[in-house]
Scaffold this motif. Structure first.
Motif, mmCIF file in Angstrom:
data_model
loop_
_atom_site.group_PDB
_atom_site.id
_atom_site.type_symbol
_atom_site.label_atom_id
_atom_site.label_comp_id
_atom_site.label_asym_id
_atom_site.label_seq_id
_atom_site.Cartn_x
_atom_site.Cartn_y
_atom_site.Cartn_z
ATOM 1 N N CYS A 1 -40.988 38.228 -50.636
ATOM 2 C CA CYS A 1 -41.592 39.904 -51.400
ATOM 3 C C CYS A 1 -41.375 40.129 -53.427
ATOM 4 C CB CYS A 1 -40.647 41.197 -50.918
ATOM 5 S SG CYS A 1 -40.863 41.327 -48.630
ATOM 6 N N VAL A 2 -40.006 39.378 -53.345
ATOM 7 C CA VAL A 2 -40.376 39.175 -54.466
ATOM 8 C C VAL A 2 -41.045 38.902 -55.722
ATOM 9 C CG1 VAL A 2 -39.044 39.051 -56.449
ATOM 10 C CG2 VAL A 2 -37.675 40.273 -54.703
ATOM 11 N N MET A 3 -41.708 37.495 -54.950
ATOM 12 C CA MET A 3 -43.354 36.498 -55.208
ATOM 13 C C MET A 3 -44.214 37.786 -55.454
ATOM 14 S SD MET A 3 -42.407 34.391 -57.034
ATOM 15 C CE MET A 3 -43.914 32.938 -56.552
ATOM 16 N N ALA B 1 -54.527 46.013 -67.599
ATOM 17 C CA ALA B 1 -54.660 46.733 -68.168
ATOM 18 C C ALA B 1 -54.562 46.990 -70.248
ATOM 19 C CB ALA B 1 -53.148 47.580 -68.525
ATOM 20 N N GLU B 2 -54.023 45.705 -70.084
ATOM 21 C CA GLU B 2 -54.134 44.685 -71.272
ATOM 22 C C GLU B 2 -56.081 44.465 -71.445
ATOM 23 O OE1 GLU B 2 -52.360 41.706 -71.815
ATOM 24 O OE2 GLU B 2 -50.159 42.396 -72.105
ATOM 25 N N TYR C 1 -47.701 42.926 -59.547
ATOM 26 C CA TYR C 1 -47.762 43.892 -61.382
ATOM 27 C C TYR C 1 -47.971 42.615 -62.456
ATOM 28 C CZ TYR C 1 -44.734 44.877 -65.747
ATOM 29 O OH TYR C 1 -44.542 45.200 -67.147
ATOM 30 N N ARG C 2 -48.422 41.889 -62.435
ATOM 31 C CA ARG C 2 -48.733 40.691 -63.621
ATOM 32 C C ARG C 2 -49.975 41.281 -63.318
ATOM 33 N NH1 ARG C 2 -50.616 35.472 -64.345
ATOM 34 N NH2 ARG C 2 -50.431 34.802 -65.937
#
Length: 143
Positions: free
Chosen positions: A26-28, A41-42, A34-35
């Protein structure tokens, strides 16, 4: 009775390992999402910065074309510049010369021809460093 009580107090090693694998996966997945959104966005900010200078850059290109006092078909005008730390480069090729419509002098009945005063350019404008935005358009200038 003692045996049943000790089993109820904790988790087995297998249960802890399964819970850890589920937690790490789940964390991965959250980290990857997110990444990816951060990179998107960038990229969007970069495109927005590049496109925000287009109107003012078009005005500068127009000024450079109007400086050409003796255009000839096939002539190429080139230029470079930088606005808000974003570089640009343009090529403008003369593709057509034209004059205003002939004027009829009613008193003499003679048509008066005008010299070429209008110039049609084919312009290519490149904006940016790595991910370049390329615009191609036709522009009219007059002498």
């Amino acid at each position: 009775m003692n045996l049943q009580r000790s089993r109820a107090l904790g988790f087995t090693l297998l249960e802890v390992l399964v819970a850890a694998v589920i937690l790490f996966s789940c964390v991965m997945s959250i980290t990857l999402v997110y990444r990816t959104s951060l990179l998107s966005a960038e990229k969007a900010i970069g495109k927005l910065q590049q496109t925000s200078i287009v109107p003012s850059t078009l005005k500068l290109v127009q000024l450079e074309m109007r400086k050409n006092n003796q255009p000839e078909i096939g002539q190429i005008i080139e230029g470079n510049g930088e606005q808000f730390d974003i570089p640009y480069h343009f090529n403008a090729e003369v593709i057509q010369l034209a004059s205003p419509p002939d004027k009829l002098d009613y008193s003499t009945g003679v048509t008066e021809k005008h010299p070429n005063k209008f110039v049609l350019y084919k312009v290519t404008l490149e904006i940016g460093i790595r991910a370049k935005l390329i615009y191609e358009y036709n522009e009219i200038a007059w002498l």
